[in-house]
Design a protein around this motif. Structure first.
Motif, PDB file in Angstrom:
ATOM      1  N   GLY A  92       0.811  -1.215   0.000  1.00  0.00           N
ATOM      2  CA  GLY A  92       0.000   0.000   0.000  1.00  0.00           C
ATOM      3  C   GLY A  92       0.843   1.262   0.000  1.00  0.00           C
ATOM      4  O   GLY A  92       0.543   2.229  -0.715  1.00  0.00           O
ATOM      5  N   PHE A  93       1.915   1.265   0.789  1.00  0.00           N
ATOM      6  CA  PHE A  93       2.809   2.427   0.820  1.00  0.00           C
ATOM      7  C   PHE A  93       3.477   2.628  -0.530  1.00  0.00           C
ATOM      8  O   PHE A  93       3.601   3.760  -1.019  1.00  0.00           O
ATOM      9  CB  PHE A  93       3.856   2.240   1.905  1.00  0.00           C
ATOM     10  CG  PHE A  93       4.899   3.334   1.940  1.00  0.00           C
ATOM     11  CD1 PHE A  93       4.627   4.540   2.557  1.00  0.00           C
ATOM     12  CD2 PHE A  93       6.133   3.138   1.349  1.00  0.00           C
ATOM     13  CE1 PHE A  93       5.574   5.550   2.585  1.00  0.00           C
ATOM     14  CE2 PHE A  93       7.092   4.137   1.363  1.00  0.00           C
ATOM     15  CZ  PHE A  93       6.806   5.353   1.994  1.00  0.00           C
ATOM     16  N   LEU A  94       3.906   1.524  -1.153  1.00  0.00           N
ATOM     17  CA  LEU A  94       4.558   1.617  -2.454  1.00  0.00           C
ATOM     18  C   LEU A  94       3.591   2.159  -3.511  1.00  0.00           C
ATOM     19  O   LEU A  94       3.957   3.027  -4.325  1.00  0.00           O
ATOM     20  CB  LEU A  94       5.076   0.245  -2.869  1.00  0.00           C
ATOM     21  CG  LEU A  94       5.885   0.163  -4.164  1.00  0.00           C
ATOM     22  CD1 LEU A  94       7.119   1.040  -4.089  1.00  0.00           C
ATOM     23  CD2 LEU A  94       6.287  -1.276  -4.451  1.00  0.00           C
ATOM     24  N   LEU A  95       2.343   1.675  -3.522  1.00  0.00           N
ATOM     25  CA  LEU A  95       1.355   2.177  -4.480  1.00  0.00           C
ATOM     26  C   LEU A  95       1.059   3.650  -4.236  1.00  0.00           C
ATOM     27  O   LEU A  95       0.892   4.426  -5.198  1.00  0.00           O
ATOM     28  CB  LEU A  95       0.064   1.347  -4.375  1.00  0.00           C
ATOM     29  CG  LEU A  95       0.174  -0.120  -4.816  1.00  0.00           C
ATOM     30  CD1 LEU A  95      -1.155  -0.833  -4.578  1.00  0.00           C
ATOM     31  CD2 LEU A  95       0.575  -0.216  -6.288  1.00  0.00           C
ATOM     32  N   LEU A  96       0.989   4.045  -2.969  1.00  0.00           N
ATOM     33  CA  LEU A  96       0.742   5.455  -2.656  1.00  0.00           C
ATOM     34  C   LEU A  96       1.893   6.328  -3.144  1.00  0.00           C
ATOM     35  O   LEU A  96       1.667   7.410  -3.713  1.00  0.00           O
ATOM     36  CB  LEU A  96       0.550   5.618  -1.148  1.00  0.00           C
ATOM     37  CG  LEU A  96       0.328   7.051  -0.651  1.00  0.00           C
ATOM     38  CD1 LEU A  96      -0.957   7.621  -1.247  1.00  0.00           C
ATOM     39  CD2 LEU A  96       0.275   7.081   0.868  1.00  0.00           C
ATOM     40  N   ALA A  97       3.137   5.864  -2.948  1.00  0.00           N
ATOM     41  CA  ALA A  97       4.295   6.641  -3.403  1.00  0.00           C
ATOM     42  C   ALA A  97       4.310   6.763  -4.921  1.00  0.00           C
ATOM     43  O   ALA A  97       4.550   7.846  -5.481  1.00  0.00           O
ATOM     44  CB  ALA A  97       5.581   5.989  -2.901  1.00  0.00           C
ATOM     45  N   ILE A  98       4.041   5.651  -5.621  1.00  0.00           N
ATOM     46  CA  ILE A  98       4.021   5.690  -7.081  1.00  0.00           C
ATOM     47  C   ILE A  98       2.904   6.602  -7.582  1.00  0.00           C
ATOM     48  O   ILE A  98       3.091   7.396  -8.529  1.00  0.00           O
ATOM     49  CB  ILE A  98       3.867   4.267  -7.650  1.00  0.00           C
ATOM     50  CG1 ILE A  98       5.106   3.427  -7.322  1.00  0.00           C
ATOM     51  CG2 ILE A  98       3.642   4.310  -9.158  1.00  0.00           C
ATOM     52  CD1 ILE A  98       4.987   1.984  -7.735  1.00  0.00           C
ATOM     53  N   THR A 104       1.649   9.149  -6.061  1.00  0.00           N
ATOM     54  CA  THR A 104       2.028  10.538  -5.809  1.00  0.00           C
ATOM     55  C   THR A 104       2.999  11.048  -6.867  1.00  0.00           C
ATOM     56  O   THR A 104       2.866  12.175  -7.369  1.00  0.00           O
ATOM     57  CB  THR A 104       2.662  10.657  -4.418  1.00  0.00           C
ATOM     58  OG1 THR A 104       1.740  10.188  -3.429  1.00  0.00           O
ATOM     59  CG2 THR A 104       3.030  12.103  -4.118  1.00  0.00           C
ATOM     60  N   ILE A 105       3.991  10.210  -7.216  1.00  0.00           N
ATOM     61  CA  ILE A 105       4.962  10.615  -8.240  1.00  0.00           C
ATOM     62  C   ILE A 105       4.270  10.826  -9.584  1.00  0.00           C
ATOM     63  O   ILE A 105       4.535  11.815 -10.293  1.00  0.00           O
ATOM     64  CB  ILE A 105       6.070   9.554  -8.357  1.00  0.00           C
ATOM     65  CG1 ILE A 105       6.885   9.503  -7.056  1.00  0.00           C
ATOM     66  CG2 ILE A 105       6.987   9.862  -9.533  1.00  0.00           C
ATOM     67  CD1 ILE A 105       7.904   8.395  -7.018  1.00  0.00           C
ATOM     68  N   VAL A 106       3.361   9.912  -9.941  1.00  0.00           N
ATOM     69  CA  VAL A 106       2.627  10.067 -11.209  1.00  0.00           C
ATOM     70  C   VAL A 106       1.759  11.318 -11.175  1.00  0.00           C
ATOM     71  O   VAL A 106       1.675  12.077 -12.163  1.00  0.00           O
ATOM     72  CB  VAL A 106       1.785   8.814 -11.487  1.00  0.00           C
ATOM     73  CG1 VAL A 106       0.873   9.028 -12.693  1.00  0.00           C
ATOM     74  CG2 VAL A 106       2.687   7.615 -11.727  1.00  0.00           C
ATOM     75  N   GLY A 107       1.118  11.565 -10.030  1.00  0.00           N
ATOM     76  CA  GLY A 107       0.283  12.746  -9.906  1.00  0.00           C
ATOM     77  C   GLY A 107       1.059  14.044 -10.027  1.00  0.00           C
ATOM     78  O   GLY A 107       0.506  15.065 -10.432  1.00  0.00           O
ATOM     79  N   VAL A 160       2.418  19.051  -3.025  1.00  0.00           N
ATOM     80  CA  VAL A 160       3.249  17.899  -2.635  1.00  0.00           C
ATOM     81  C   VAL A 160       4.639  18.364  -2.220  1.00  0.00           C
ATOM     82  O   VAL A 160       5.215  17.848  -1.253  1.00  0.00           O
ATOM     83  CB  VAL A 160       3.310  16.883  -3.780  1.00  0.00           C
ATOM     84  CG1 VAL A 160       4.267  15.744  -3.445  1.00  0.00           C
ATOM     85  CG2 VAL A 160       1.923  16.320  -4.058  1.00  0.00           C
ATOM     86  N   LEU A 161       5.202  19.324  -2.953  1.00  0.00           N
ATOM     87  CA  LEU A 161       6.508  19.867  -2.572  1.00  0.00           C
ATOM     88  C   LEU A 161       6.452  20.487  -1.181  1.00  0.00           C
ATOM     89  O   LEU A 161       7.388  20.326  -0.384  1.00  0.00           O
ATOM     90  CB  LEU A 161       6.948  20.904  -3.606  1.00  0.00           C
ATOM     91  CG  LEU A 161       8.267  21.638  -3.298  1.00  0.00           C
ATOM     92  CD1 LEU A 161       9.432  20.660  -3.283  1.00  0.00           C
ATOM     93  CD2 LEU A 161       8.510  22.742  -4.317  1.00  0.00           C
TER      94      LEU A 161
END
Length: 389
Positions: free
Chosen positions: A79-85, A87-90, A244-245
């Motif tokens: 779940g953490f990995l999917l959330l990080a990915i 966020t990066i895509v967003g 996000v920044l």
């Protein structure tokens, strides 16, 4: 008249203290040298610990409701990995979609800056500006080799960063899965009093680290929401990346907020003009005042216990020595040093003279059975023996 015996005693004490200080400095230097040599291993470990402080609460919740430790750790890690990915895509998609507008805005901003510089009070002529641009261009051309080597260095940094992230994710999984077994194992390995002192310091350090990361995450989230809403109302583009920044920069106290605010003001100036940039600056200053006077005191009332001046000096020192990594780790390292120092003071302090030496001790619960050592009960966290109970 000076006493020769007292003089010799003072010189002897000074020499002894100086030798002890030199030995402590030498030991500190050796320790830092060893840490520097082992940094490729320590950095993923530090990142894993920081992430574990955020992911342990949901893992503890799942384990409390009957999930197997491995299943709970795997679910939270994925779940953490999917959330990080996500966020990066967003962040990447809006930036890529508006990259053309961003380039045009920068060109227009440079043009407006050039028009402003050509007028009073600077009165810089076009010939002077052209000469300056030609000088910059020639220097860039002369530095082509350095730029190429810098690009290769950047590729190496990105590769090392990816390796660090992968190792940190694996370590986080094992911390979430087997963390409660670590302190009992460490107690069995350490001799004598160290079996008590080291786990105690580890528990306090874990509480401090968790308090720092969670409070900074909460403050960063509030800042990101408030500033993001303000940017959206003003009509500044790239709202999601800037929000996000702001959230990420909140993990670097003081300095991170200044950097994120500067980027937001520059984007507003490039796209919307001076008036909107001033409005964005006012919004950021207002949010920072709310953060410093309301958000942080509420969320960190029992947190680090460090004065703001100590935080600022720690961030400055960490950044000057180790760059962005040093700025990120400066405050938690300073807080852990304070924890160790306070524990040493407790152990070296004289006993309370008002305490009654012959008072009957309070009845305590019996010690747990040895079979339960693999799942101890303190609530400090996975690395210090917390369980889902």
């Amino acid at each position: 008249m000076l006493s020769s015996s007292k003089t010799r005693a003072a010189l002897s004490n000074s020499a002894r203290i100086s030798m002890q200080v030199l030995l402590l400095l030498l030991m500190t230097w050796v320790t830092l040298w060893i840490l520097g040599k082992a940094w490729s291993i320590l950095w993923p470990l530090v990142v894993a610990l920081l992430i574990t402080t955020l992911t342990w609460p949901p893992t503890r919740f799942l384990r409390k409701h009957g999930w197997h430790p491995a299943l709970a750790a795997s679910t939270v890690t994925i779940g953490f990995l999917l959330l990080a990915i996500g966020t990066i895509v967003g962040i990447a998609l809006p930036v890529a979609a508006q990259s053309g507008d961003l380039a045009d805005g920068i060109v227009d901003g440079v043009g407006r800056l050039r028009d402003w510089a050509s007028g009073p009070p600077l009165n810089i002529s076009d010939d002077q500006i052209s000469k300056a641009l030609d000088t910059v261009t020639s220097r860039v051309q002369d530095s082509a080799g350095s730029i190429a080597s810098g690009a290769l260095t950047g590729v190496s940094v990105i590769t090392n960063g990816l390796i660090t992230i992968v190792l940190a994710l694996f370590l986080m999984f094992f911390f979430l899965k087997d963390g409660p077994k670590f302190v009992p194992w460490m107690q069995r390995q350490l001799p004598g009093r160290l079996a008590t002192d080291v786990p105690t310091v580890a528990a306090r350090s874990w509480l401090t680290l968790g308090s720092f990361v969670r409070s900074q995450a909460a403050v960063g989230l509030l800042d990101a929401i408030c500033i993001g809403v303000g940017l959206w109302i003003v009509g500044v583009p790239l709202v999601l990346p800037l929000a996000v920044l702001t959230f990420v920069a909140a993990f670097i106290p003081i300095v991170g907020a200044v950097f994120a605010g500067f980027v937001a003001v520059v984007i507003a100036l490039v796209f919307n003009g001076l008036t909107d940039a001033l409005i964005v600056l006012a919004i950021i200053l207002l949010v920072q005042q709310l953060e410093g006077n309301i958000f942080q005191p509420m969320l960190q009332s029992r947190g680090l216990g460090l004065h703001a001046a100590v935080v600022l000096l720690a961030v400055t020192l960490g950044g000057s020595l180790f760059g962005i990594v040093g700025s990120l780790l400066a405050v938690p390292v300073a807080a852990i040093i304070a924890v160790i120092w306070n524990y040493i003071r407790e152990q070296l302090a004289d006993p309370d003279p008002d305490a009654e030496p012959n008072a009957e001790p309070e009845p305590t619960d019996p010690a747990p059975a040895p079979e339960s050592a693999a799942e101890p009960t303190p609530a400090a966290g996975p690395i210090t023996g917390a369980t889902p109970a």
